[in-house]
Design a protein around this motif. Structure first.
Motif, mmCIF file in Angstrom:
data_model
loop_
_atom_site.group_PDB
_atom_site.id
_atom_site.type_symbol
_atom_site.label_atom_id
_atom_site.label_comp_id
_atom_site.label_asym_id
_atom_site.label_seq_id
_atom_site.Cartn_x
_atom_site.Cartn_y
_atom_site.Cartn_z
ATOM 1 N N THR A 1 23.288 -41.754 -9.885
ATOM 2 C CA THR A 1 22.431 -41.927 -8.499
ATOM 3 C C THR A 1 20.907 -40.840 -8.789
ATOM 4 O O THR A 1 20.261 -41.313 -7.989
ATOM 5 C CB THR A 1 22.817 -42.512 -7.372
ATOM 6 N N ASP A 2 21.561 -40.085 -9.268
ATOM 7 C CA ASP A 2 20.858 -38.851 -8.928
ATOM 8 C C ASP A 2 19.713 -38.306 -10.203
ATOM 9 O O ASP A 2 19.325 -36.920 -10.831
ATOM 10 C CB ASP A 2 21.043 -37.052 -8.383
ATOM 11 N N LEU A 3 19.411 -39.247 -10.978
ATOM 12 C CA LEU A 3 18.876 -39.173 -11.968
ATOM 13 C C LEU A 3 17.681 -38.620 -11.770
ATOM 14 O O LEU A 3 16.438 -39.233 -10.750
ATOM 15 C CB LEU A 3 18.256 -40.221 -13.144
ATOM 16 N N PRO A 4 16.600 -37.387 -11.985
ATOM 17 C CA PRO A 4 15.837 -37.149 -12.141
ATOM 18 C C PRO A 4 14.994 -37.839 -12.584
ATOM 19 O O PRO A 4 14.473 -38.625 -13.400
ATOM 20 C CB PRO A 4 15.029 -35.874 -12.667
ATOM 21 N N ASP A 5 13.618 -38.207 -11.871
ATOM 22 C CA ASP A 5 12.101 -39.144 -11.846
ATOM 23 C C ASP A 5 11.371 -39.196 -13.484
ATOM 24 O O ASP A 5 11.349 -40.297 -13.833
ATOM 25 C CB ASP A 5 11.063 -39.063 -10.982
ATOM 26 N N GLU A 6 11.774 -37.787 -14.078
ATOM 27 C CA GLU A 6 10.890 -37.661 -15.348
ATOM 28 C C GLU A 6 11.939 -38.323 -16.263
ATOM 29 O O GLU A 6 11.294 -38.259 -17.910
ATOM 30 C CB GLU A 6 10.830 -36.116 -15.551
ATOM 31 N N ALA A 7 13.659 -37.199 -16.088
ATOM 32 C CA ALA A 7 14.170 -38.140 -17.168
ATOM 33 C C ALA A 7 13.884 -40.433 -16.938
ATOM 34 O O ALA A 7 14.686 -41.067 -18.034
ATOM 35 C CB ALA A 7 15.906 -37.990 -16.704
ATOM 36 N N ARG A 8 13.647 -40.806 -16.183
ATOM 37 C CA ARG A 8 14.037 -42.604 -16.428
ATOM 38 C C ARG A 8 12.707 -42.778 -16.838
ATOM 39 O O ARG A 8 12.040 -42.494 -17.079
ATOM 40 C CB ARG A 8 13.601 -42.942 -14.412
ATOM 41 N N GLN A 9 13.430 -43.983 -17.920
ATOM 42 C CA GLN A 9 12.780 -45.213 -18.023
ATOM 43 C C GLN A 9 12.905 -46.500 -18.046
ATOM 44 O O GLN A 9 12.459 -47.208 -19.101
ATOM 45 C CB GLN A 9 13.488 -44.806 -20.041
ATOM 46 N N ASP A 10 13.616 -47.531 -16.789
ATOM 47 C CA ASP A 10 13.525 -48.199 -17.372
ATOM 48 C C ASP A 10 12.513 -49.159 -16.066
ATOM 49 O O ASP A 10 11.727 -48.146 -15.051
ATOM 50 C CB ASP A 10 15.107 -48.634 -16.519
ATOM 51 N N PRO A 11 11.657 -50.016 -17.258
ATOM 52 C CA PRO A 11 10.439 -50.519 -16.696
ATOM 53 C C PRO A 11 10.344 -51.029 -15.295
ATOM 54 O O PRO A 11 9.026 -50.956 -14.547
ATOM 55 C CB PRO A 11 9.600 -51.838 -17.549
ATOM 56 N N VAL A 12 11.693 -51.146 -14.370
ATOM 57 C CA VAL A 12 11.558 -51.757 -13.270
ATOM 58 C C VAL A 12 11.346 -50.729 -12.399
ATOM 59 O O VAL A 12 10.678 -50.255 -11.238
ATOM 60 C CB VAL A 12 13.184 -52.089 -12.699
ATOM 61 N N PHE A 13 11.798 -48.661 -12.170
ATOM 62 C CA PHE A 13 11.128 -47.944 -12.261
ATOM 63 C C PHE A 13 9.830 -48.001 -12.025
ATOM 64 O O PHE A 13 8.940 -47.315 -11.035
ATOM 65 C CB PHE A 13 11.846 -46.680 -12.275
ATOM 66 N N PHE A 14 8.853 -47.845 -12.948
ATOM 67 C CA PHE A 14 7.733 -47.661 -12.840
ATOM 68 C C PHE A 14 6.820 -48.961 -12.418
ATOM 69 O O PHE A 14 6.139 -48.749 -11.384
ATOM 70 C CB PHE A 14 6.992 -47.352 -14.961
ATOM 71 N N GLN A 15 7.267 -50.044 -12.908
ATOM 72 C CA GLN A 15 6.336 -51.348 -12.133
ATOM 73 C C GLN A 15 6.278 -51.225 -10.443
ATOM 74 O O GLN A 15 6.061 -51.881 -10.334
ATOM 75 C CB GLN A 15 6.717 -53.119 -12.365
ATOM 76 N N SER A 16 7.390 -50.696 -10.133
ATOM 77 C CA SER A 16 7.526 -50.713 -9.025
ATOM 78 C C SER A 16 7.796 -49.244 -8.111
ATOM 79 O O SER A 16 7.005 -48.915 -6.995
ATOM 80 C CB SER A 16 9.320 -50.801 -8.309
ATOM 81 N N LYS A 17 6.297 -48.580 -9.199
ATOM 82 C CA LYS A 17 6.286 -47.485 -8.159
ATOM 83 C C LYS A 17 7.592 -46.432 -7.944
ATOM 84 O O LYS A 17 6.546 -45.753 -6.762
ATOM 85 C CB LYS A 17 4.563 -47.621 -7.326
ATOM 86 N N GLY A 18 8.330 -46.486 -8.122
ATOM 87 C CA GLY A 18 9.101 -45.712 -8.017
ATOM 88 C C GLY A 18 10.010 -45.941 -6.675
ATOM 89 O O GLY A 18 10.738 -44.987 -6.147
ATOM 90 N N GLU A 19 9.672 -47.082 -6.035
ATOM 91 C CA GLU A 19 10.619 -48.474 -5.104
ATOM 92 C C GLU A 19 11.583 -48.415 -5.520
ATOM 93 O O GLU A 19 12.512 -47.915 -4.863
ATOM 94 C CB GLU A 19 9.804 -49.244 -4.542
ATOM 95 N N LEU A 20 11.874 -48.674 -6.760
ATOM 96 C CA LEU A 20 13.641 -49.291 -6.648
ATOM 97 C C LEU A 20 13.675 -47.989 -7.941
ATOM 98 O O LEU A 20 13.339 -47.511 -9.197
ATOM 99 C CB LEU A 20 12.872 -50.827 -7.387
ATOM 100 N N PRO A 21 14.699 -47.295 -7.866
ATOM 101 C CA PRO A 21 16.013 -46.456 -8.910
ATOM 102 C C PRO A 21 15.591 -47.355 -10.834
ATOM 103 O O PRO A 21 15.578 -46.225 -11.377
ATOM 104 C CB PRO A 21 17.369 -46.836 -8.353
#
Length: 503
Positions: free
Chosen positions: A350-370
């Motif tokens: 649950t503590d992945l840094p934002d710069e490591a994330r790759q899921d489009p869900v994270f990017f299309q929700s503008k970071g609101e969803l992990p």
């Protein structure tokens, strides 16, 4: 009638990029899976399901397919795939592969042609849009250079096919033949309730996965699966298909597994149920009363791992409940689908840094969803840094692993009697031993509040979801428990298999 292999099979989902990396580049690959097949044979599963390994820009972890008849160099080659299948079959393991028929990659030759104005009828292009939204967040329409819009129910890099075009039908029948001819034993169908959209594309108020919707579950989709079933039945060796069907109705789910359609469909109601005996019982009753061949699953690559979902206020609650739920699931009639790493008791990261994330869900929700990266972190094989044995070399894994993964590694758990890994091995071995002697039916026993007791022939399963210990039902032998039993009592967050005398 002979029982088909898939009816009671335990299938192990392999998220290829996070299972094992033989090339040493930090990303899992087919050669890595092949090397670890003996581990899976010893675990006791019957089949593996490989997530997409096809050529892809990887906008959505490979579920954006650019070529349905190849292997992305990131994962190896077609020869690597064929060697994997041969070794799996040698070990008695069946192989299922993912097929993604709702949408392609925007890099697919068909869509590239469509952007040039050629063959747009293969996709869904319109001059105006409706109010549909992407499942990942934001509008489901993207405008192209000439002013038209195309539909994508997921990422903009995943344009939806137009299944009202016969060319799409023929293409996917040919894709299935390509992989069947290479020895695959079946397919997992991504977004199986998608494909068709309602004529006219009307606006929608609720776009969630419901049985009545202009977006999902159109009646025409069943004709596709009847065609696919005829194709599968024409091959030897009991080839099969299982659908990813998200719906709010067990009756709707049952339509996908009629005798001339899919062999199985995932039962997400079990995965979605809270930690509650009445909730579990309702899902079991609804499932067994509506589908001929049940499936059960606790985790996959799209959801928070069940150890974390079940976590309570007391430390360790999530793991205890995860082990108990596994024992209850394996006692039910039907097949079970496991997700890589659950046999190690892996939690959601649950503590992945934002710069490591790759899921489009994270990017299309503008970071609101992990997003879903937290359940896709590469699994640990050894205690060694930097990748806990995931990579052959010194490469960092494509998603960072927490330090706690060292203690949960295969190396740390192997041979330790009370470890989650050894518990899974015992449970799967016991299930195999029982499979030939217990009926494909279930009877409820009177259960104390907060607990659930049921029997299948001489097997009794008891799970305690309550806050207090309950007395075990009558039995002559304890076969296996998910945690310690005390003085004939079943503690909270614990399950047990018992043998009772044959009636």
């Amino acid at each position: 009638m002979e029982i088909p292999w898939w009816r009671d099979a335990v299938v192990y989902e392999i998220y290829v990029r996070s299972f094992a990396d033989a090339s040493g580049d930090g990303v899992g690959d087919l050669a890595g899976v092949r090397e670890r097949l003996p581990y899976l044979r010893r675990l006791g599963v019957d089949a593996i399901w490989l997530t997409p390994f096809y050529p892809s820009p990887m906008a959505d972890g490979g579920y954006d397919v650019a070529d349905y008849r190849g292997v992305d160099p990131l994962f190896g080659s077609l020869a690597d795939f064929e060697a994997l299948v041969a070794d799996a079959h040698e070990l008695g393991l069946r192989v299922l592969v993912d097929v993604v028929p709702n949408h392609s990659s925007a890099a697919h030759p068909w869509f590239q042609a469509a952007l040039r104005g050629e063959g747009r009828e293969r996709y869904i292009f319109r001059d105006t849009t409706n109010n549909w939204q992407s499942t990942f967040g934001g509008p489901a329409w993207t405008r192209v250079a000439d002013g038209q819009y195309y539909l994508h129910l997921f990422a903009p890099e995943q344009p939806d096919f137009n299944w009202r075009n016969p060319e799409v039908h023929e293409e996917f029948l040919d894709v299935l033949r390509f992989w069947l001819d290479r020895g695959v034993d079946g397919f997992r169908i991504d977004v199986a309730m998608g494909l068709y959209k309602a004529e006219g594309l009307p606006n929608v108020g609720d776009q969630s996965f419901t049985s009545v919707s202009p977006v999902w579950g159109q009646p025409e989709v069943h004709g596709v699966y009847r065609d696919w079933r005829r194709l599968l039945d024409g091959y030897p060796g009991e080839r099969m298909a299982v659908g990813e069907v998200w719906t709010d109705s067990p009756e709707d789910l049952a339509q996908y597994v009629r005798p001339d359609e899919l062999h199985q469909s995932f039962n997400f109601a079990w995965l979605q149920a809270p930690w509650s005996a009445p909730a579990f019982r309702k899902v079991i009753e609804d499932t067994l009363s509506t589908v001929p061949f049940a499936t059960w699953v606790l985790s996959n690559h799209d959801v928070v791992r069940h150890r974390t979902r079940y976590e309570g206020t007391e430390p360790g609650t999530g793991l205890a409940r995860a082990r108990a739920a596994l024992l209850a699931m394996l006692a039910l009639p039907g097949s079970a689908y496991l997700y890589q790493g659950e046999e190690l008791g892996l939690p959601e990261v649950t503590d992945l840094p934002d710069e490591a994330r790759q899921d489009p869900v994270f990017f299309q929700s503008k970071g609101e969803l992990p997003g879903r990266d937290g359940c896709r972190v590469p699994i640990p094989w050894t205690v060694d840094p930097p990748s806990h044995g995931f990579s052959a070399g010194a490469a960092e894994p494509w998603l960072p692993q927490p330090e706690s993964f060292a203690e949960l590694s295969v190396e740390k758990q192997e041979g330790v009697a009370d470890s989650t890994l050894e518990f899974y091995r015992r449970a799967l071995a016991c299930r195999h031993e029982l499979a030939g002697e217990i009926p494909y039916s279930l009877e409820w026993l009177e259960s104390p509040e907060g607990a659930l007791f049921f029997t299948r022939g001489t097997l009794v399963c008891a799970i305690n979801c309550g806050a207090h210990a309950v007395r075990l039902p009558g039995h002559e032998e304890v076969l296996l428990s998910s945690g310690p039993l005390r003085n004939g009592l079943l503690p909270p967050d614990t399950a047990v298999w018992l043998r009772r005398p044959a009636s």
